[in-house]
Design an enzyme around this catalytic site. Structure first.
Site, PDB file in Angstrom:
ATOM      1  CG  ASN A   1       1.115  -1.941  -9.525  1.00  0.00           C
ATOM      2  OD1 ASN A   1       0.090  -2.538  -9.195  1.00  0.00           O
ATOM      3  ND2 ASN A   1       2.317  -2.502  -9.491  1.00  0.00           N
ATOM      4  CD1 TRP A   2      -3.943   2.217  -7.948  1.00  0.00           C
ATOM      5  CD2 TRP A   2      -6.049   1.553  -7.527  1.00  0.00           C
ATOM      6  NE1 TRP A   2      -4.788   3.220  -8.356  1.00  0.00           N
ATOM      7  CE2 TRP A   2      -6.086   2.840  -8.110  1.00  0.00           C
ATOM      8  CE3 TRP A   2      -7.254   0.930  -7.183  1.00  0.00           C
ATOM      9  CZ2 TRP A   2      -7.288   3.510  -8.354  1.00  0.00           C
ATOM     10  CZ3 TRP A   2      -8.446   1.602  -7.433  1.00  0.00           C
ATOM     11  CH2 TRP A   2      -8.464   2.878  -8.006  1.00  0.00           C
TER      12      TRP A   2
ATOM     13  N   GLY B   1       9.110   0.937  -3.675  1.00  0.00           N
ATOM     14  CA  GLY B   1       8.600   1.061  -2.310  1.00  0.00           C
ATOM     15  C   GLY B   1       9.649   1.440  -1.274  1.00  0.00           C
TER      16      GLY B   1
ATOM     17  N   GLY C   1       3.478   3.123  -7.833  1.00  0.00           N
ATOM     18  CA  GLY C   1       2.845   2.257  -6.845  1.00  0.00           C
ATOM     19  C   GLY C   1       2.230   3.084  -5.733  1.00  0.00           C
ATOM     20  N   GLY C   2       2.964   3.219  -4.633  1.00  0.00           N
ATOM     21  CA  GLY C   2       2.446   3.870  -3.432  1.00  0.00           C
ATOM     22  C   GLY C   2       1.759   5.203  -3.678  1.00  0.00           C
TER      23      GLY C   2
END
Ligand code: PGA
Length: 267
Positions: free
Chosen positions: A25-26, A188, A248-249
């Site tokens: 997930n950018w 995050g 994510g990250g």
């Protein structure tokens, strides 16, 4: 087809029947140049050293077309991060599920906690988006997860159970629905639940899904998301009822994303 979950073999546990999936997930990151470079690096690395799992990237909508073009002919699929509940109409700034399908997306994330928090998306709204996505032929990655206060208050399982009950669309099946458990406090932050906590929640989610979709729940893939990185991927991906990760990250670096994918369970 890489995305198809295979039928249960006579031997093997339920977990080993489900091919794992690692989705990146950018979020709101990337220009055409950087996105195409990242997608290209992911595709090239996956070609040179095929991971034992399916790979998906979800770039921002503005670069879906460029990224999709770079991924053409590769083993990496792509998807959107959100869609509207309506197929078209007067909804300034929104993106409809058929538009994502038109770009070649196979997937769309719905109900991410950042959408739920930043845009006030309720379970009802998420369900409407998920329904639209299925109607457009997309596979949904439906996100659920509790906040830290809810976990501290002992409500994690009830919150996640009610998110599933409220946002799972009619027609959800193993072939078109993936559920991602993402504790909000782990996104995050570098913090993750313990392996026991993740396995327990995934078991609970599968039991909840069984109430809604019956035996299809046993073939549905359940991803864990929240601070997944190369150093904790193997431990998380080995857990019962964990069928992949939503990253994510760490998905913004091809080496890290592929290192996570390399830690997937062998099918
Ligand atoms: P993270 O994000 O891996 O950066 O924690 C996960 C997500 O929000 O999908």
């Amino acid at each position: 087809m890489p995305e198809t979950t295979s039928a249960a073999p006579a031997s093997g546990t339920a977990s080993t029947r489900r091919r794992q999936l690692i989705a990146g997930n950018w979020k709101m990151n990337g220009t055409r140049a950087s996105g195409v470079a990242l997608a290209g690096a992911v595709a090239d690395m996956a070609r040179r050293n095929a991971p034992p799992c399916d790979l998906v990237v979800c770039p921002p909508a503005t670069i879906l077309m460029a990224v999709g073009g770079r991924l053409a002919g590769s083993t990496v699929s792509f998807g959107g991060q959100d869609c509207h509940a309506k197929p078209d109409g007067a909804h300034t700034g929104d993106i409809a599920a058929p538009m994502l399908a038109d770009l070649g997306c196979r997937y769309v994330i719905v109900g991410h906690s950042e959408r739920r928090a930043d845009h006030g998306e309720s379970d009802t709204a998420v369900k409407a988006k998920a329904t639209a996505a299925l109607a457009a032929g997309l596979t949904i990655i439906l996100c659920v997860g509790e906040t830290e206060a809810q976990r501290d208050g002992g409500q994690a399982t009830s919150v996640v159970g009610s998110q599933i009950a409220g946002s799972l669309p009619e027609g959800a099946a193993a072939e078109n629905c993936i559920v991602a458990y993402e504790p909000v406090w782990a996104i995050g932050t570098g913090r993750t639940p313990t392996g026991e906590e993740i396995a327990a929640m995934h078991g609970h989610i599968r039991a909840s899904l069984r109430k809604h979709v019956g035996e299809a729940a046993d073939r549905m893939r359940l991803l864990y998301g929240g601070s997944v990185k190369p150093s904790n991927a193997a431990e998380i991906l080995a857990l019962d009822d964990v069928d992949g990760a939503l990253v994510g990250g760490a998905s913004l670096k091809a080496e890290d994303f592929l290192a996570i994918a390399a830690a997937a369970r062998k099918p």
